[in-house]
Enzyme design. Structure first.
Site, PDB file in Angstrom:
ATOM      1  N   LYS A 145       5.954 -39.725 -33.000  1.00 49.91           N
ATOM      2  CA  LYS A 145       7.397 -39.468 -32.833  1.00 49.91           C
ATOM      3  C   LYS A 145       7.765 -38.129 -33.496  1.00 49.91           C
ATOM      4  O   LYS A 145       8.558 -37.358 -32.966  1.00 49.91           O
ATOM      5  CB  LYS A 145       8.216 -40.612 -33.431  1.00 49.91           C
ATOM      6  CG  LYS A 145       8.117 -41.914 -32.636  1.00 49.91           C
ATOM      7  CD  LYS A 145       8.770 -41.797 -31.271  1.00 49.91           C
ATOM      8  CE  LYS A 145       8.639 -43.061 -30.458  1.00 49.91           C
ATOM      9  NZ  LYS A 145       9.075 -42.918 -29.064  1.00 49.91           N
TER      10      LYS A 145
ATOM     11  N   SER B  40      12.511 -42.431 -33.716  1.00 53.74           N
ATOM     12  CA  SER B  40      12.494 -43.649 -34.532  1.00 53.74           C
ATOM     13  C   SER B  40      12.691 -43.331 -36.007  1.00 53.74           C
ATOM     14  O   SER B  40      12.192 -42.316 -36.510  1.00 53.74           O
ATOM     15  CB  SER B  40      11.138 -44.340 -34.351  1.00 53.74           C
ATOM     16  OG  SER B  40      11.006 -45.376 -35.297  1.00 53.74           O
TER      17      SER B  40
ATOM     18  N   TYR C 207       1.960 -44.126 -35.221  1.00 46.96           N
ATOM     19  CA  TYR C 207       3.139 -44.214 -34.346  1.00 46.96           C
ATOM     20  C   TYR C 207       4.202 -43.208 -34.794  1.00 46.96           C
ATOM     21  O   TYR C 207       4.735 -42.430 -33.994  1.00 46.96           O
ATOM     22  CB  TYR C 207       3.684 -45.650 -34.373  1.00 46.96           C
ATOM     23  CG  TYR C 207       5.047 -45.799 -33.741  1.00 46.96           C
ATOM     24  CD1 TYR C 207       5.244 -45.523 -32.387  1.00 46.96           C
ATOM     25  CD2 TYR C 207       6.155 -46.215 -34.489  1.00 46.96           C
ATOM     26  CE1 TYR C 207       6.506 -45.652 -31.805  1.00 46.96           C
ATOM     27  CE2 TYR C 207       7.402 -46.351 -33.915  1.00 46.96           C
ATOM     28  CZ  TYR C 207       7.577 -46.071 -32.580  1.00 46.96           C
ATOM     29  OH  TYR C 207       8.825 -46.191 -32.010  1.00 46.96           O
TER      30      TYR C 207
HETATM   31  N1  LIG Z   1      12.065 -51.339 -30.245  1.00 47.99           N
HETATM   32  C1  LIG Z   1      12.012 -50.659 -31.376  1.00 47.99           C
HETATM   33  O1  LIG Z   1      11.948 -51.245 -32.455  1.00 47.99           O
HETATM   34  C2  LIG Z   1      12.066 -49.148 -31.367  1.00 47.99           C
HETATM   35  C3  LIG Z   1      12.475 -48.476 -32.545  1.00 47.99           C
HETATM   36  C4  LIG Z   1      12.503 -47.086 -32.537  1.00 47.99           C
HETATM   37  C5  LIG Z   1      12.132 -46.387 -31.394  1.00 47.99           C
HETATM   38  N2  LIG Z   1      11.736 -47.057 -30.276  1.00 47.99           N
HETATM   39  C6  LIG Z   1      11.319 -46.301 -29.102  1.00 47.99           C
HETATM   40  O2  LIG Z   1      12.176 -46.596 -28.026  1.00 47.99           O
HETATM   41  C7  LIG Z   1      11.443 -46.546 -26.799  1.00 47.99           C
HETATM   42  C8  LIG Z   1      11.673 -47.840 -26.046  1.00 47.99           C
HETATM   43  O3  LIG Z   1      11.272 -48.929 -26.870  1.00 47.99           O
HETATM   44  P1  LIG Z   1      11.337 -50.438 -26.381  1.00 47.99           P
HETATM   45  O4  LIG Z   1      11.530 -51.277 -27.574  1.00 47.99           O
HETATM   46  O5  LIG Z   1      12.263 -50.570 -25.245  1.00 47.99           O
HETATM   47  O6  LIG Z   1       9.843 -50.611 -25.897  1.00 47.99           O
HETATM   48  P2  LIG Z   1       9.270 -51.317 -24.592  1.00 47.99           P
HETATM   49  O7  LIG Z   1       7.795 -51.399 -24.747  1.00 47.99           O
HETATM   50  O8  LIG Z   1      10.020 -52.564 -24.300  1.00 47.99           O
HETATM   51  O9  LIG Z   1       9.638 -50.255 -23.464  1.00 47.99           O
HETATM   52  C9  LIG Z   1       8.835 -49.132 -23.174  1.00 47.99           C
HETATM   53  C10 LIG Z   1       8.710 -49.054 -21.677  1.00 47.99           C
HETATM   54  O10 LIG Z   1       7.869 -47.930 -21.357  1.00 47.99           O
HETATM   55  C11 LIG Z   1       6.936 -48.357 -20.376  1.00 47.99           C
HETATM   56  N3  LIG Z   1       5.762 -47.485 -20.492  1.00 47.99           N
HETATM   57  C12 LIG Z   1       4.820 -47.473 -21.468  1.00 47.99           C
HETATM   58  N4  LIG Z   1       3.916 -46.531 -21.221  1.00 47.99           N
HETATM   59  C13 LIG Z   1       4.299 -45.910 -20.073  1.00 47.99           C
HETATM   60  C14 LIG Z   1       3.765 -44.851 -19.318  1.00 47.99           C
HETATM   61  N5  LIG Z   1       2.624 -44.231 -19.683  1.00 47.99           N
HETATM   62  N6  LIG Z   1       4.410 -44.465 -18.194  1.00 47.99           N
HETATM   63  C15 LIG Z   1       5.548 -45.105 -17.795  1.00 47.99           C
HETATM   64  N7  LIG Z   1       6.081 -46.119 -18.470  1.00 47.99           N
HETATM   65  C16 LIG Z   1       5.481 -46.514 -19.608  1.00 47.99           C
HETATM   66  C17 LIG Z   1       6.656 -49.809 -20.688  1.00 47.99           C
HETATM   67  O11 LIG Z   1       6.135 -50.514 -19.574  1.00 47.99           O
HETATM   68  C18 LIG Z   1       8.041 -50.294 -21.074  1.00 47.99           C
HETATM   69  O12 LIG Z   1       8.769 -50.724 -19.949  1.00 47.99           O
HETATM   70  C19 LIG Z   1      10.003 -46.289 -27.162  1.00 47.99           C
HETATM   71  O13 LIG Z   1       9.737 -44.917 -27.008  1.00 47.99           O
HETATM   72  C20 LIG Z   1       9.926 -46.682 -28.620  1.00 47.99           C
HETATM   73  O14 LIG Z   1       8.932 -45.979 -29.320  1.00 47.99           O
HETATM   74  C21 LIG Z   1      11.713 -48.429 -30.229  1.00 47.99           C
END
Ligand SMILES: NC(=O)c1ccc[n+]([C@@H]2O[C@H](COP(=O)([O-])OP(=O)(O)OC[C@H]3O[C@@H](n4cnc5c(N)ncnc54)[C@H](O)[C@@H]3O)[C@@H](O)[C@H]2O)c1
Length: 355
Positions: free
Chosen positions: A169, A141, A165
């Site tokens: 990362k 991120s 957070y």
């Molecule tokens: N959306 C954003 O703004 C953003 C920005 C930068 C990085 N990210 C990173 O991208 C990744 C995906 O983000 P997103 O927006 O799709 O989030 P999201 O919460 O929609 O998706 C994360 C998924 O991981 C699953 N999950 C959580 N804990 C788990 C575990 N212990 N075991 C198995 N599954 C688990 C959740 O159920 C969910 O389906 C994350 O790692 C997040 O940190 C997101």
């Protein structure tokens, strides 16, 4: 065609990327504990990829009839959930989306964030090493740049996270660098996303967080829909043109295509550790986003200006040059398409996948 494990594949970015990978011809095994998603998202991924009807496999697990999409309910922190996936068939690569992502929640619950994001990644890497898979795309991120000294931000900028957070990362990025240095066979990409937003243009896939959304786009959509009375804008005294925070919003379908391109590069080139920003290179303020969404939806979006939130920064814009050079990829969808597709999703699914 590669055989891929997608952790967190039911989530916002994971589900859109699953669709892009299926359309690129790959076969997917998804592991998700549905902590922040619903199984319906993956049923719709199958529908959009025109896959054959679904077959239940017990314990909430299912697969498409042609076995191109297999879904397992399980936790990345549990070897007993991971090991059978690597034992069942050779996995060519892993895309690791599973994690917790809300800055404010990470300040209130740091242990949960270090556990899921860091311990979960350690557990996954151990299972990969044991299962003979050494190709990984990790969801990092832009938050790890903290208060950047310069925008647009190049990948070489200092890593200075300003919230738990971001710390998690940064810790996983360091872990991946150590793993890559320990054994030259690893092919690892650390993708630093800027602000992923919007939805698939069909209106069938989108962002459906459990509970109160932690990021701005679903909140704006819900205010436009009349589900919330007002949008709270945190900080109107940042050193930006209109005083609100400036972000680099990236359409989730551009992001999904960036993953597809990254995976293709990792599988084609010599083993390496690749670190890339995925963003548009364009900055928009919160007020720009609100105005664009109001124009796309034709709905008023009342706002209330509030104090800055802990853990936020003034401006975050990607220098996307390295991604363009290495992947031949750049964002293709602008703010108008972002708002159009986000609004289509919100209108068709006012209660998300739960309806
Ligand atoms: N959306 C954003 O703004 C953003 C920005 C930068 C990085 N990210 C990173 O991208 C990744 C995906 O983000 P997103 O927006 O799709 O989030 P999201 O919460 O929609 O998706 C994360 C998924 O991981 C699953 N999950 C959580 N804990 C788990 C575990 N212990 N075991 C198995 N599954 C688990 C959740 O159920 C969910 O389906 C994350 O790692 C997040 O940190 C997101």
């Amino acid at each position: 065609m590669a055989n891929l494990l997608i952790t967190g594949g039911a989530g916002f970015i994971g589900s859109h990327t699953c669709l892009a990978l299926l359309l690129a011809g790959h076969r997917l095994v998804v592991l998700d504990n549905f902590a922040n998603s619903r199984p319906e998202a993956l049923r719709r991924v199958a529908e959009l990829a025109a896959l054959e009807p679904l077959q239940a496999r017990g314990c909430g697990d299912w697969a498409t009839a042609d076995q191109r999409l297999l879904v397992h309910q399980g936790d990345v922190r549990a070897r007993q959930d991971l090991d059978p996936l690597f034992a069942a068939e050779p996995i060519d690569g892993v895309l690791h989306f599973a994690g917790l992502k809300a800055v404010a929640e990470s300040i209130a619950q740091p242990l949960a964030y270090w556990d899921v994001n860091v311990a979960g990644s350690v557990c996954l890497l151990q299972a990969m090493a044991a299962g003979g898979c050494r190709t990984l795309v990790f969801s990092s991120s832009a938050t790890l740049y903290g208060h950047p000294e310069q925008v647009p931000i190049p990948e070489e900028a200092p890593i200075r996270p300003i919230n738990p957070y971001g710390q998690t990362k940064a810790a996983v990025e360091q872990l991946l660098a150590d793993v890559a240095a320990s054994q030259p066979a690893w092919r690892i990409a650390r993708l630093r996303y800027f602000n992923p937003v919007a939805a698939h243009p069909s209106g069938r896939l989108g962002e459906d967080p459990h509970g109160m959304p932690s990021n701005i786009f679903p909140l704006i959509s819900q205010v436009a829909m009349g589900l919330r009375p007002v949008l709270e804008v945190f900080g109107s005294d940042w050193p930006t043109a209109d005083g609100t925070g400036v972000r680099d919003y990236i359409h989730v379908m551009d992001l999904a295509e960036g993953h597809s391109a990254t995976l293709a590069l990792l599988l084609a080139e010599a083993p390496q550790l690749l670190t890339l920003n995925l963003g548009s290179g364009q900055g928009h303020s919160v007020l720009d986003l609100v105005n664009a969404f109001a124009a796309a939806s034709g709905q008023p979006i009342p706002i209330r200006l509030s104090a800055r939130r802990a853990g936020d920064s003034a401006a975050s814009i990607a220098d996307p040059g390295a991604a363009e050079r290495r992947l031949g990829w750049r964002t293709r969808r602008g703010l108008a398409e972002i708002c159009r597709d986000g609004w289509a999703w919100q209108q068709a699914n006012p209660q998300g996948y739960g309806a």
